[in-house]
Design a protein around this motif. Structure first.
Motif, PDB file in Angstrom:
ATOM      1  N   MET A 238       0.659  -0.810   0.318  1.00 27.60           N
ATOM      2  CA  MET A 238      -0.126   0.080  -0.080  1.00 27.60           C
ATOM      3  C   MET A 238       1.143   1.137  -0.008  1.00 27.60           C
ATOM      4  N   LYS A 239       2.074   1.120   0.763  1.00 23.10           N
ATOM      5  CA  LYS A 239       3.026   2.349   0.980  1.00 23.10           C
ATOM      6  C   LYS A 239       3.871   2.339  -0.365  1.00 23.10           C
ATOM      7  N   GLN A 240       4.080   1.519  -0.913  1.00 18.50           N
ATOM      8  CA  GLN A 240       4.072   1.147  -2.456  1.00 18.50           C
ATOM      9  C   GLN A 240       3.393   1.859  -3.535  1.00 18.50           C
ATOM     10  N   LEU A 241       1.640   1.858  -3.454  1.00 22.73           N
ATOM     11  CA  LEU A 241       0.936   2.270  -4.325  1.00 22.73           C
ATOM     12  C   LEU A 241       0.703   3.757  -4.047  1.00 22.73           C
ATOM     13  N   PHE A 242       1.171   4.690  -3.019  1.00 24.38           N
ATOM     14  CA  PHE A 242       0.526   6.035  -2.653  1.00 24.38           C
ATOM     15  C   PHE A 242       2.471   6.374  -3.352  1.00 24.38           C
ATOM     16  N   PHE A 243       3.369   5.881  -3.165  1.00 27.47           N
ATOM     17  CA  PHE A 243       4.523   6.541  -3.692  1.00 27.47           C
ATOM     18  C   PHE A 243       4.697   6.604  -4.930  1.00 27.47           C
ATOM     19  N   LEU A 244       4.095   5.334  -5.613  1.00 32.26           N
ATOM     20  CA  LEU A 244       3.711   5.660  -7.108  1.00 32.26           C
ATOM     21  C   LEU A 244       2.904   6.357  -7.448  1.00 32.26           C
TER      22      LEU A 244
END
Length: 174
Positions: free
Chosen positions: A1-7
């Motif tokens: 989820m953090k990776q998706l938000f960061f992307l």
């Protein structure tokens, strides 16, 4: 989820940065209305006075005169003599013509910049007074030239001659 938000944040930032740079380049490429200059004043004093220098071959073609005939030869010599006398008048009065042209163009430039056209009648009066002797001498030359052309050309050719001269904005004096 953090990776998706960061992307998504990275993608959003890069898109907005690209749009901002593209928009700023477009603004720089189009000049603003304040940067555009008004056209330079151009006053053709020769046209105003009525100075016309004829091209012999073109005039002969327009009037239907064959230069190899006797009429054509007299037509050609008449035109050459007229051109010579007009160039002499222009040369003699070159200072008056140049100074009048500079005076009118400087007035036009100043009037365009300031928007004040109140001195226009004074400039027009001074221009007419300066150019009156030049235009009178050209009128005398034109009268003699017109009489000579009338005697040289046939009636049909003379009518074509008048039509050709009207396209050149020449006036005929009686």
């Amino acid at each position: 989820m953090k990776q998706l938000f960061f992307l998504l944040a990275l993608l959003f930032t890069s898109i907005s940065y690209a749009q901002f740079n593209n928009n700023s380049r477009q603004r720089q490429s189009f000049p603003s209305p304040q940067q555009q200059q008004s056209p330079k004043p151009k006053f053709e004093v020769e046209k105003y006075v009525g100075i016309i220098i004829y091209d012999v071959e073109k005039a002969a073609k327009k009037t239907g005169v064959k230069l190899s005939s006797t009429t054509g030869k007299t037509f050609s010599t008449t035109l050459k003599n007229y051109n010579k006398s007009i160039k002499d008048i222009e040369r003699i009065n070159s200072f008056v013509l140049k100074s009048t042209k500079n005076m009118v163009e400087s007035f036009q430039k100043k009037a365009i910049e300031t928007g004040d056209f109140s001195n226009q009648p004074k400039v027009m009066k001074a221009m007419n007074e300066n150019l009156k002797p030049v235009s009178e001498s050209i009128q005398q030359e034109d009268k003699a030239f017109d009489a000579k052309m009338k005697s040289v050309l046939s009636k049909k050719q003379y009518l074509k001659w008048i039509k050709y001269n009207r396209k050149l904005n020449k006036t005929f004096y009686k």
